[in-house]
Design a protein around this motif. Structure first.
Motif, mmCIF file in Angstrom:
data_model
loop_
_atom_site.group_PDB
_atom_site.id
_atom_site.type_symbol
_atom_site.label_atom_id
_atom_site.label_comp_id
_atom_site.label_asym_id
_atom_site.label_seq_id
_atom_site.Cartn_x
_atom_site.Cartn_y
_atom_site.Cartn_z
ATOM 1 N N GLN A 18 0.835 -1.198 0.000
ATOM 2 C CA GLN A 18 0.000 0.000 0.000
ATOM 3 C C GLN A 18 0.876 1.257 0.000
ATOM 4 O OE1 GLN A 18 -2.919 -0.096 3.187
ATOM 5 N NE2 GLN A 18 -3.209 -2.294 2.970
ATOM 6 N N PHE A 19 1.727 1.371 -0.998
ATOM 7 C CA PHE A 19 2.625 2.519 -1.076
ATOM 8 C C PHE A 19 2.897 2.842 -2.534
ATOM 9 C CE2 PHE A 19 4.973 -1.365 0.200
ATOM 10 C CZ PHE A 19 5.613 -1.641 -0.999
ATOM 11 N N THR A 20 3.492 3.989 -2.729
ATOM 12 C CA THR A 20 3.880 4.429 -4.062
ATOM 13 C C THR A 20 5.221 5.135 -3.959
ATOM 14 O OG1 THR A 20 3.124 5.655 -6.009
ATOM 15 C CG2 THR A 20 2.720 6.676 -3.859
ATOM 16 N N SER A 21 5.723 5.649 -5.077
ATOM 17 C CA SER A 21 7.007 6.347 -5.075
ATOM 18 C C SER A 21 6.816 7.807 -5.466
ATOM 19 C CB SER A 21 7.979 5.676 -6.054
ATOM 20 O OG SER A 21 8.329 4.391 -5.615
ATOM 21 N N PHE A 22 7.353 8.697 -4.653
ATOM 22 C CA PHE A 22 7.408 10.115 -4.987
ATOM 23 C C PHE A 22 8.782 10.423 -5.574
ATOM 24 C CE2 PHE A 22 3.412 10.434 -3.446
ATOM 25 C CZ PHE A 22 3.002 11.598 -2.819
ATOM 26 N N MET A 23 8.874 11.564 -6.269
ATOM 27 C CA MET A 23 10.124 11.958 -6.914
ATOM 28 C C MET A 23 10.586 13.314 -6.400
ATOM 29 S SD MET A 23 9.063 10.861 -10.794
ATOM 30 C CE MET A 23 7.320 11.133 -10.468
ATOM 31 N N GLN A 24 11.854 13.399 -6.036
ATOM 32 C CA GLN A 24 12.428 14.689 -5.660
ATOM 33 C C GLN A 24 13.515 15.047 -6.661
ATOM 34 O OE1 GLN A 24 14.314 15.068 -1.787
ATOM 35 N NE2 GLN A 24 13.909 17.270 -1.763
ATOM 36 N N PRO A 25 13.458 16.272 -7.236
ATOM 37 C CA PRO A 25 14.422 16.624 -8.285
ATOM 38 C C PRO A 25 15.852 16.777 -7.775
ATOM 39 C CG PRO A 25 13.040 18.507 -7.714
ATOM 40 C CD PRO A 25 12.459 17.333 -6.995
ATOM 41 N N ILE B 271 33.087 24.893 -4.554
ATOM 42 C CA ILE B 271 34.110 23.887 -4.231
ATOM 43 C C ILE B 271 34.048 22.688 -5.172
ATOM 44 C CG2 ILE B 271 34.174 24.606 -1.823
ATOM 45 C CD1 ILE B 271 32.658 22.033 -1.138
ATOM 46 N N GLY B 272 33.217 22.756 -6.207
ATOM 47 C CA GLY B 272 33.262 21.743 -7.250
ATOM 48 C C GLY B 272 32.241 20.644 -7.191
ATOM 49 N N MET B 273 31.206 20.772 -6.342
ATOM 50 C CA MET B 273 30.166 19.741 -6.325
ATOM 51 C C MET B 273 29.383 19.782 -7.634
ATOM 52 S SD MET B 273 28.730 19.737 -2.428
ATOM 53 C CE MET B 273 29.853 19.836 -1.022
ATOM 54 N N ASP B 274 28.986 18.610 -8.116
ATOM 55 C CA ASP B 274 28.365 18.489 -9.429
ATOM 56 C C ASP B 274 26.852 18.619 -9.404
ATOM 57 O OD1 ASP B 274 30.898 17.419 -10.914
ATOM 58 O OD2 ASP B 274 30.676 16.106 -9.158
ATOM 59 N N LEU B 275 26.227 18.136 -8.334
ATOM 60 C CA LEU B 275 24.770 18.028 -8.282
ATOM 61 C C LEU B 275 24.254 18.505 -6.933
ATOM 62 C CD1 LEU B 275 24.590 14.404 -9.749
ATOM 63 C CD2 LEU B 275 24.063 16.509 -11.007
ATOM 64 N N ALA B 276 22.947 18.814 -6.879
ATOM 65 C CA ALA B 276 22.363 19.284 -5.627
ATOM 66 C C ALA B 276 20.909 18.833 -5.545
ATOM 67 C CB ALA B 276 22.448 20.806 -5.540
ATOM 68 N N GLN B 277 20.440 18.709 -4.306
ATOM 69 C CA GLN B 277 19.089 18.227 -4.038
ATOM 70 C C GLN B 277 18.599 18.889 -2.761
ATOM 71 O OE1 GLN B 277 19.035 13.981 -3.594
ATOM 72 N NE2 GLN B 277 16.857 13.845 -3.154
ATOM 73 N N GLY C 148 12.831 21.703 -4.989
ATOM 74 C CA GLY C 148 11.564 21.001 -5.065
ATOM 75 C C GLY C 148 11.430 19.924 -4.008
ATOM 76 N N LYS C 149 10.218 19.758 -3.487
ATOM 77 C CA LYS C 149 9.925 18.721 -2.517
ATOM 78 C C LYS C 149 9.529 17.429 -3.246
ATOM 79 C CE LYS C 149 8.310 21.930 1.068
ATOM 80 N NZ LYS C 149 7.195 22.276 1.983
ATOM 81 N N PRO C 150 9.568 16.291 -2.554
ATOM 82 C CA PRO C 150 9.088 15.049 -3.181
ATOM 83 C C PRO C 150 7.635 15.182 -3.602
ATOM 84 C CG PRO C 150 10.322 14.562 -1.174
ATOM 85 C CD PRO C 150 10.118 16.055 -1.204
ATOM 86 N N SER C 151 7.312 14.723 -4.803
ATOM 87 C CA SER C 151 5.953 14.827 -5.329
ATOM 88 C C SER C 151 5.640 13.597 -6.167
ATOM 89 C CB SER C 151 5.801 16.101 -6.169
ATOM 90 O OG SER C 151 6.687 16.061 -7.278
ATOM 91 N N PRO C 152 4.348 13.319 -6.405
ATOM 92 C CA PRO C 152 3.979 12.107 -7.139
ATOM 93 C C PRO C 152 4.310 12.150 -8.623
ATOM 94 C CG PRO C 152 2.024 13.378 -6.588
ATOM 95 C CD PRO C 152 3.170 14.011 -5.864
ATOM 96 N N GLN C 153 4.663 13.323 -9.148
ATOM 97 C CA GLN C 153 5.039 13.437 -10.553
ATOM 98 C C GLN C 153 6.014 14.593 -10.710
ATOM 99 O OE1 GLN C 153 0.869 14.181 -11.707
ATOM 100 N NE2 GLN C 153 1.602 16.010 -12.747
ATOM 101 N N PRO C 154 6.752 14.639 -11.830
ATOM 102 C CA PRO C 154 7.712 15.730 -12.028
ATOM 103 C C PRO C 154 7.007 17.064 -12.167
ATOM 104 C CG PRO C 154 8.085 13.902 -13.569
ATOM 105 C CD PRO C 154 6.759 13.674 -12.926
#
Length: 348
Positions: free
Chosen positions: A112-119, A320-326, A331-337
């Motif tokens: 009884q669960f689903t997956s949310f997406m965080q950018p 300082i050279g980090m490539d990615l960020a979250q 954006g917060k986790p959501s059921p769709q992009p």
């Protein structure tokens, strides 16, 4: 192909048989005192039950045994008309926990669960990936993901839940994301006993949905100490052999140490949010972040800053050279992009 730990637990039918091993005279006497007919066969005792109340009586009776005796016992419950293809034993303690946390166990077993997406964004702020996070289904029973996994661990269902969560993430990604967008999916190393065997269903799901394995990054969830680094390395090798990248989560906090990162050499290093929080104002945090970033870059890993909520934190991470960020800044986790697909582009 799947093992008992990953397979869907069978529901308890209204009538059937309870198998208990090893045979203890104290157990036989307890069951017989409640009117259950008990017979012994090949190192186990068998009792027919005719209602779920009989199961509850059995569990109450077991509480009269000593702690040592209870720790020694395994149970198997089968329906009256269906004989199991293979035996599925569970420790008495785990079965007691399943009864104790019945509502949460039902969420797990009925998925009884689903997956949310965080950018996840690159240095320019464009979305290049998403992390998939377990959440309650719309209109379903509410739960905290941490609580769900803790109960799964106590009841012996963590391998099943971990597998189900991975499949949910893969299927959700197929619904919403185009090829070329990275998909970060969590996994528990303790749920994977034999990576060549236990991960088969994961790779089959990716192939079944015609997805590109190169779009996936499977990341270690460090809610537990990884005592066997060699085992984790073998999991990484199986993922990579199937064209999938791997990541370490929460580096810089808890069990995700700098030494472990260097030993495992993941493709992506996700830095813990506790180090990112107001890092622009803390010289101590800045020093640690520089060390982690330089070390990860030394073996060719991409570095991702988690938990960014302020522009100043993002700016320092880029400096300082980090490539990615979250983080909530993007954006917060959501059921769709997000509907603004102009902000989403394929990762290089």
């Amino acid at each position: 192909m799947q093992c008992d730990s990953c397979s869907i637990p069978e529901p308890i039918e209204d009538e059937g048989y309870v198998y208990i091993r090893p045979v203890l005279s104290e157990v036989t006497l307890l069951l017989e005192s409640g009117g259950l007919a008990v017979r012994e066969h090949e190192g186990r005792c068998v009792a027919a039950y005719h209602s779920r109340e009989d199961i509850l009586f059995l569990m109450q009776s077991m509480k009269k045994l000593s702690v040592g005796q209870r720790e020694e016992l395994d149970l198997m419950i089968t329906g009256k008309k269906v004989r199991p293809i293979r035996e599925k034993w569970i420790p008495l303690r785990q079965f007691e926990e399943r009864l104790k946390h019945f509502d949460v166990v039902q969420i797990i077993t009925e998925q009884q669960f689903t997956s949310f997406m965080q950018p996840i964004v690159d240095r320019s702020g464009s979305i290049v990936a998403y992390e998939f996070l377990l959440r309650p289904r719309e209109g379903g029973t509410y739960f905290q993901p941490y609580q769900l996994f803790e109960t799964a661990r106590e009841t012996g269902l963590h391998s099943f839940l971990d597998r189900s969560a991975r499949i949910s993430a893969i299927e959700t990604s197929a619904m919403w994301l185009p090829n070329g967008i990275k998909r970060f999916v969590n996994f528990l190393p303790s749920s994977i006993y034999n990576p060549d065997y236990c991960l088969t269903h994961t790779f089959q799901a990716i192939n079944r949905l015609n997805l590109d394995p190169a779009d996936f990054v499977f990341e270690v969830v460090e809610t537990e100490k990884v005592d066997n680094a060699q085992h984790l390395q073998s999991i990484f090798e199986v993922y990579r052999r199937n064209g999938i990248s791997v990541a370490m989560d929460d580096v810089g906090s808890g069990y995700s140490t700098l030494e472990q990162m260097v030993l495992l050499k993941p493709d992506y290093v996700k830095i813990d949010r506790s180090l990112i929080d107001r890092c622009d104002e803390s010289g101590e945090k800045q020093q640690k972040l520089r060390i982690i970033t330089e070390t990860a870059k030394g073996f060719g890993a991409y570095v991702l800053a988690e938990g960014i909520e302020r522009p100043e934190e993002f700016q320092f991470a880029r400096e300082i050279g980090m490539d990615l960020a979250q983080g909530y800044l993007f954006g917060k986790p959501s059921p769709q992009p997000p509907l603004d697909y102009n902000r989403t582009r394929k990762a290089t």
